[in-house]
Motif scaffolding. Structure first.
Motif, PDB file in Angstrom:
ATOM      1  N   LEU A 154       0.834  -1.206   0.000  1.00 57.08           N
ATOM      2  CA  LEU A 154       0.000   0.000   0.000  1.00 57.08           C
ATOM      3  C   LEU A 154       0.867   1.254   0.000  1.00 57.08           C
ATOM      4  O   LEU A 154       0.575   2.222  -0.714  1.00 57.08           O
ATOM      5  CB  LEU A 154      -0.915   0.023   1.224  1.00 57.08           C
ATOM      6  N   SER A 155       1.927   1.232   0.780  1.00 55.92           N
ATOM      7  CA  SER A 155       2.824   2.386   0.868  1.00 55.92           C
ATOM      8  C   SER A 155       3.503   2.666  -0.462  1.00 55.92           C
ATOM      9  O   SER A 155       3.603   3.816  -0.886  1.00 55.92           O
ATOM     10  CB  SER A 155       3.874   2.155   1.947  1.00 55.92           C
ATOM     11  N   ARG A 156       3.950   1.621  -1.132  1.00 51.71           N
ATOM     12  CA  ARG A 156       4.565   1.803  -2.449  1.00 51.71           C
ATOM     13  C   ARG A 156       3.538   2.331  -3.452  1.00 51.71           C
ATOM     14  O   ARG A 156       3.849   3.194  -4.270  1.00 51.71           O
ATOM     15  CB  ARG A 156       5.146   0.487  -2.962  1.00 51.71           C
ATOM     16  N   ASN A 157       2.329   1.806  -3.389  1.00 52.94           N
ATOM     17  CA  ASN A 157       1.283   2.257  -4.307  1.00 52.94           C
ATOM     18  C   ASN A 157       0.934   3.726  -4.072  1.00 52.94           C
ATOM     19  O   ASN A 157       0.765   4.490  -5.022  1.00 52.94           O
ATOM     20  CB  ASN A 157       0.027   1.392  -4.160  1.00 52.94           C
ATOM     21  N   ILE A 158       0.827   4.112  -2.821  1.00 51.75           N
ATOM     22  CA  ILE A 158       0.540   5.514  -2.502  1.00 51.75           C
ATOM     23  C   ILE A 158       1.680   6.400  -2.989  1.00 51.75           C
ATOM     24  O   ILE A 158       1.460   7.448  -3.594  1.00 51.75           O
ATOM     25  CB  ILE A 158       0.302   5.699  -0.986  1.00 51.75           C
ATOM     26  N   TRP A 159       2.913   5.968  -2.746  1.00 57.44           N
ATOM     27  CA  TRP A 159       4.082   6.780  -3.108  1.00 57.44           C
ATOM     28  C   TRP A 159       4.138   7.042  -4.609  1.00 57.44           C
ATOM     29  O   TRP A 159       4.321   8.177  -5.040  1.00 57.44           O
ATOM     30  CB  TRP A 159       5.360   6.092  -2.618  1.00 57.44           C
ATOM     31  N   ILE A 160       3.986   6.012  -5.422  1.00 53.57           N
ATOM     32  CA  ILE A 160       4.084   6.227  -6.871  1.00 53.57           C
ATOM     33  C   ILE A 160       2.892   7.029  -7.379  1.00 53.57           C
ATOM     34  O   ILE A 160       3.004   7.810  -8.312  1.00 53.57           O
ATOM     35  CB  ILE A 160       4.259   4.907  -7.651  1.00 53.57           C
ATOM     36  N   ASN A 161       1.726   6.893  -6.735  1.00 56.36           N
ATOM     37  CA  ASN A 161       0.554   7.655  -7.158  1.00 56.36           C
ATOM     38  C   ASN A 161       0.650   9.132  -6.795  1.00 56.36           C
ATOM     39  O   ASN A 161      -0.099   9.944  -7.326  1.00 56.36           O
ATOM     40  CB  ASN A 161      -0.727   7.042  -6.586  1.00 56.36           C
ATOM     41  N   LEU A 162       1.567   9.492  -5.910  1.00 58.64           N
ATOM     42  CA  LEU A 162       1.810  10.904  -5.625  1.00 58.64           C
ATOM     43  C   LEU A 162       2.499  11.594  -6.802  1.00 58.64           C
ATOM     44  O   LEU A 162       2.370  12.806  -6.983  1.00 58.64           O
ATOM     45  CB  LEU A 162       2.676  11.064  -4.373  1.00 58.64           C
ATOM     46  N   PHE A 163       3.222  10.823  -7.611  1.00 59.62           N
ATOM     47  CA  PHE A 163       4.044  11.395  -8.677  1.00 59.62           C
ATOM     48  C   PHE A 163       3.521  11.120 -10.090  1.00 59.62           C
ATOM     49  O   PHE A 163       3.927  11.794 -11.024  1.00 59.62           O
ATOM     50  CB  PHE A 163       5.480  10.867  -8.566  1.00 59.62           C
ATOM     51  N   VAL A 164       2.668  10.117 -10.243  1.00 53.23           N
ATOM     52  CA  VAL A 164       2.169   9.745 -11.571  1.00 53.23           C
ATOM     53  C   VAL A 164       0.656   9.838 -11.572  1.00 53.23           C
ATOM     54  O   VAL A 164      -0.003   9.314 -10.676  1.00 53.23           O
ATOM     55  CB  VAL A 164       2.612   8.308 -11.943  1.00 53.23           C
ATOM     56  N   SER A 165       0.117  10.484 -12.587  1.00 56.80           N
ATOM     57  CA  SER A 165      -1.335  10.642 -12.704  1.00 56.80           C
ATOM     58  C   SER A 165      -1.908   9.716 -13.771  1.00 56.80           C
ATOM     59  O   SER A 165      -1.218   9.332 -14.712  1.00 56.80           O
ATOM     60  CB  SER A 165      -1.680  12.086 -13.074  1.00 56.80           C
ATOM     61  N   TYR A 166      -3.165   9.416 -13.629  1.00 58.68           N
ATOM     62  CA  TYR A 166      -3.900   8.594 -14.586  1.00 58.68           C
ATOM     63  C   TYR A 166      -4.049   9.355 -15.899  1.00 58.68           C
ATOM     64  O   TYR A 166      -4.345  10.548 -15.913  1.00 58.68           O
ATOM     65  CB  TYR A 166      -5.272   8.255 -14.006  1.00 58.68           C
ATOM     66  N   ASP A 167      -3.844   8.659 -16.999  1.00 62.79           N
ATOM     67  CA  ASP A 167      -4.003   9.269 -18.328  1.00 62.79           C
ATOM     68  C   ASP A 167      -5.126   8.541 -19.054  1.00 62.79           C
ATOM     69  O   ASP A 167      -4.959   7.419 -19.510  1.00 62.79           O
ATOM     70  CB  ASP A 167      -2.692   9.151 -19.109  1.00 62.79           C
ATOM     71  N   LYS A 168      -6.278   9.175 -19.125  1.00 69.39           N
ATOM     72  CA  LYS A 168      -7.441   8.516 -19.725  1.00 69.39           C
ATOM     73  C   LYS A 168      -7.249   8.242 -21.208  1.00 69.39           C
ATOM     74  O   LYS A 168      -7.864   7.337 -21.756  1.00 69.39           O
ATOM     75  CB  LYS A 168      -8.712   9.298 -19.472  1.00 69.39           C
ATOM     76  N   ASN A 169      -6.381   8.982 -21.878  1.00 69.61           N
ATOM     77  CA  ASN A 169      -6.106   8.711 -23.301  1.00 69.61           C
ATOM     78  C   ASN A 169      -5.373   7.386 -23.478  1.00 69.61           C
ATOM     79  O   ASN A 169      -5.618   6.655 -24.423  1.00 69.61           O
ATOM     80  CB  ASN A 169      -5.290   9.846 -23.915  1.00 69.61           C
TER      81      ASN A 169
END
Length: 126
Positions: A107-122
């Protein structure tokens, strides 16, 4: 339902950019020999998961907060809900941290990377 949100990526362990594949080589966090093994990149959108050398060291700070959250919940459940003694509540916290350790780490790794990378709907449409 939640696909396209950071919450989805955090709780499923999928690529934070496209949400199409797991970041981990083994989805089960309780395979302890593989708990730290993460893919190099996403085969769908080509996102490199290690954005820089030692990128996931920062997740240790997140892990502290997530661990505290699990500990507080264990304390409240044992001490207030089940009305056990303080010693039993302490033992419940220790057991919780041991049992949920691999999940807390992921969970911590998932939270950390999601702080820096955003979802790209394209990318998700491809």
């Amino acid at each position: 339902m939640l696909k396209g949100t950071k919450i989805y990526s955090i709780f499923t362990g999928t690529c934070p950019r496209c949400h199409k594949e797991s970041m981990y080589q083994t989805k089960n966090p309780y395979v302890l020999s593989d708990v730290f093994k993460i893919n190099d990149n996403c085969s769908k959108c080509k996102l490199t998961y290690r954005l820089e050398p030692s990128f996931f060291y920062g997740s240790m700070y997140v892990s502290y907060g997530v661990g505290i959250t699990f500990s507080v919940i264990a304390f409240l459940m044992s001490y207030l809900v089940f009305e056990t003694s303080l010693m039993t509540a302490f033992i419940a916290i220790v057991i919780t941290m041991i049992v949920f350790g691999p999940i807390i780490m992921r969970l911590s790794r998932n939270i950390w990377i999601n702080l820096f990378v955003s979802y790209d709907k394209n990318l998700a449409k491809k």
